[in-house]
Design a protein around this motif. Structure first.
Motif, PDB file in Angstrom:
ATOM      1  N   GLU A  54       1.103  -1.076   0.142  1.00 58.95           N
ATOM      2  CA  GLU A  54      -0.019  -0.348   0.393  1.00 58.95           C
ATOM      3  C   GLU A  54       0.793   0.938   0.364  1.00 58.95           C
ATOM      4  O   GLU A  54       2.022   1.376   1.030  1.00 58.95           O
ATOM      5  N   VAL A  55       0.532   1.325  -0.989  1.00 57.65           N
ATOM      6  CA  VAL A  55       1.400   3.170  -0.759  1.00 57.65           C
ATOM      7  C   VAL A  55       0.535   4.459  -1.183  1.00 57.65           C
ATOM      8  O   VAL A  55      -0.614   4.501  -2.155  1.00 57.65           O
ATOM      9  N   LYS A  56      -0.058   5.590  -0.627  1.00 57.25           N
ATOM     10  CA  LYS A  56      -0.913   6.476  -0.877  1.00 57.25           C
ATOM     11  C   LYS A  56      -0.062   7.810  -1.814  1.00 57.25           C
ATOM     12  O   LYS A  56       0.718   8.059  -1.847  1.00 57.25           O
ATOM     13  N   LEU A  57      -1.237   7.969  -2.755  1.00 47.04           N
ATOM     14  CA  LEU A  57      -0.107   8.803  -4.111  1.00 47.04           C
ATOM     15  C   LEU A  57      -1.666  10.148  -3.974  1.00 47.04           C
ATOM     16  O   LEU A  57      -2.411   9.913  -4.033  1.00 47.04           O
ATOM     17  N   ASP A  58      -0.600  10.920  -3.910  1.00 45.86           N
ATOM     18  CA  ASP A  58      -2.379  11.935  -4.720  1.00 45.86           C
ATOM     19  C   ASP A  58      -1.730  12.698  -6.066  1.00 45.86           C
ATOM     20  O   ASP A  58      -0.341  13.169  -6.457  1.00 45.86           O
ATOM     21  N   LEU A  59      -2.395  12.167  -7.058  1.00 44.69           N
ATOM     22  CA  LEU A  59      -2.233  12.243  -8.459  1.00 44.69           C
ATOM     23  C   LEU A  59      -2.218  13.535  -8.506  1.00 44.69           C
ATOM     24  O   LEU A  59      -2.333  14.008  -9.283  1.00 44.69           O
ATOM     25  N   LEU A  60      -2.609  14.199  -7.684  1.00 41.93           N
ATOM     26  CA  LEU A  60      -3.171  15.691  -8.841  1.00 41.93           C
ATOM     27  C   LEU A  60      -1.424  16.540  -8.466  1.00 41.93           C
ATOM     28  O   LEU A  60      -1.071  18.304  -8.348  1.00 41.93           O
ATOM     29  N   HIS A 127      13.094   1.733 -16.707  1.00 43.09           N
ATOM     30  CA  HIS A 127      12.451   2.454 -15.980  1.00 43.09           C
ATOM     31  C   HIS A 127      11.678   2.995 -16.843  1.00 43.09           C
ATOM     32  O   HIS A 127      11.641   3.693 -17.864  1.00 43.09           O
ATOM     33  N   LEU A 128      10.113   2.965 -16.004  1.00 42.43           N
ATOM     34  CA  LEU A 128       9.207   3.586 -17.064  1.00 42.43           C
ATOM     35  C   LEU A 128       8.257   4.919 -16.129  1.00 42.43           C
ATOM     36  O   LEU A 128       8.207   4.917 -14.672  1.00 42.43           O
ATOM     37  N   THR A 129       8.125   5.402 -16.659  1.00 33.92           N
ATOM     38  CA  THR A 129       7.249   7.108 -16.320  1.00 33.92           C
ATOM     39  C   THR A 129       6.279   6.584 -16.246  1.00 33.92           C
ATOM     40  O   THR A 129       5.781   6.194 -17.388  1.00 33.92           O
ATOM     41  N   LEU A 130       4.980   6.784 -16.036  1.00 35.86           N
ATOM     42  CA  LEU A 130       3.911   6.995 -15.775  1.00 35.86           C
ATOM     43  C   LEU A 130       2.784   8.242 -15.679  1.00 35.86           C
ATOM     44  O   LEU A 130       3.650   9.214 -15.043  1.00 35.86           O
ATOM     45  N   ASP A 131       2.604   8.803 -17.042  1.00 33.38           N
ATOM     46  CA  ASP A 131       2.479  10.316 -17.140  1.00 33.38           C
ATOM     47  C   ASP A 131       0.669  10.255 -17.064  1.00 33.38           C
ATOM     48  O   ASP A 131      -0.353  10.047 -17.725  1.00 33.38           O
ATOM     49  N   PHE A 132      -0.244  10.615 -15.608  1.00 31.90           N
ATOM     50  CA  PHE A 132      -1.511  11.127 -15.266  1.00 31.90           C
ATOM     51  C   PHE A 132      -1.878  12.347 -16.008  1.00 31.90           C
ATOM     52  O   PHE A 132      -1.219  13.271 -15.269  1.00 31.90           O
ATOM     53  N   ASP A 133      -2.703  11.696 -16.888  1.00 30.61           N
ATOM     54  CA  ASP A 133      -3.345  13.480 -17.253  1.00 30.61           C
ATOM     55  C   ASP A 133      -4.794  13.688 -16.388  1.00 30.61           C
ATOM     56  O   ASP A 133      -5.628  13.093 -17.083  1.00 30.61           O
ATOM     57  N   GLN A 134      -4.622  14.318 -15.782  1.00 30.22           N
ATOM     58  CA  GLN A 134      -5.686  15.308 -14.652  1.00 30.22           C
ATOM     59  C   GLN A 134      -6.398  15.968 -15.612  1.00 30.22           C
ATOM     60  O   GLN A 134      -7.957  15.576 -14.574  1.00 30.22           O
ATOM     61  N   ALA A 135      -5.971  16.203 -16.676  1.00 28.93           N
ATOM     62  CA  ALA A 135      -7.622  17.540 -17.282  1.00 28.93           C
ATOM     63  C   ALA A 135      -8.127  15.986 -17.285  1.00 28.93           C
ATOM     64  O   ALA A 135     -10.250  16.434 -17.247  1.00 28.93           O
ATOM     65  N   ARG A 136      -8.423  15.239 -17.839  1.00 24.47           N
ATOM     66  CA  ARG A 136      -8.859  14.360 -18.774  1.00 24.47           C
ATOM     67  C   ARG A 136      -9.168  13.043 -18.156  1.00 24.47           C
ATOM     68  O   ARG A 136     -10.249  12.256 -18.610  1.00 24.47           O
ATOM     69  N   SER A 137      -9.239  12.966 -16.783  1.00 27.02           N
ATOM     70  CA  SER A 137      -9.597  11.144 -16.247  1.00 27.02           C
ATOM     71  C   SER A 137     -10.232  11.653 -14.789  1.00 27.02           C
ATOM     72  O   SER A 137     -10.675  10.815 -14.651  1.00 27.02           O
ATOM     73  N   LEU A 138     -10.094  13.132 -14.299  1.00 26.40           N
ATOM     74  CA  LEU A 138     -11.364  13.614 -13.011  1.00 26.40           C
ATOM     75  C   LEU A 138     -12.300  13.607 -14.193  1.00 26.40           C
ATOM     76  O   LEU A 138     -12.351  15.246 -14.259  1.00 26.40           O
ATOM     77  N   THR A 139     -13.910  13.884 -13.778  1.00 18.68           N
ATOM     78  CA  THR A 139     -15.406  14.008 -13.977  1.00 18.68           C
ATOM     79  C   THR A 139     -15.883  14.414 -12.692  1.00 18.68           C
ATOM     80  O   THR A 139     -16.139  13.720 -12.184  1.00 18.68           O
TER      81      THR A 139
END
Length: 159
Positions: A54-60, A127-139
């Protein structure tokens, strides 16, 4: 007012195709029936769990999510998918906390297809980088918020 989209990450798995034929067959999730023997383990079907816990992440908050999420030896080959299992999503705005629904986040996980662009070389490190697109992900919906994550994946060297 600062916003936080807090999720609990509980698992990260990758699928590595052993050959071109499995590249297509390997699109099933670790628990899905992909035609292989039920006695065959997930790792024999090309799946490797690189993080479980378990790891807590703030995606914003991009600065707080730049961290190593897991490390594991995986076989050489083409990475076809990365799966993230998330639980307990909530949006925090000031002193207000709102639950966020995320269909399939905690069950089958979020499937990120690499489209054949990522490969693990024999004895190499990936090494992978995951880029979270906040504008399109939360409605925002009438009943609250919904998370349908839009995530891009890249080798760290490609950024």
């Amino acid at each position: 007012m600062q916003r936080h989209l807090v999720v609990m990450l509980t698992e990260v798995s990758v699928h590595v195709a052993k050959d071109a034929e499995q590249d297509e067959a390997g699109q099933a999730s670790p628990g899905d029936d992909d035609g292989s023997s039920h006695e065959e383990s997930a790792s024999e079907r090309g799946w490797s769990t690189i993080f479980s816990g378990e790891v807590k992440l703030d995606l914003l908050d991009a600065s707080s999510t730049e961290k190593l999420l897991g490390s594991s030896e995986v076989p050489a080959g083409k990475v076809t998918q990365v799966r993230l299992v998330l639980t307990d999503a909530e949006l925090v705005e000031g002193s207000t906390t709102s639950a966020v629904s995320c269909p399939s986040c905690s069950e089958s996980g979020l499937k990120i297809v690499t489209e054949g662009a990522v490969e693990v070389s024999p004895g190499g490190t990936l090494h992978l980088t995951l880029d979270f697109d906040q504008a399109r992900s939360l409605t925002q919906e009438q009943s609250g918020y919904r998370l349908d994550p839009v995530i891009k994946i890249a080798k760290a060297e490609e950024l």
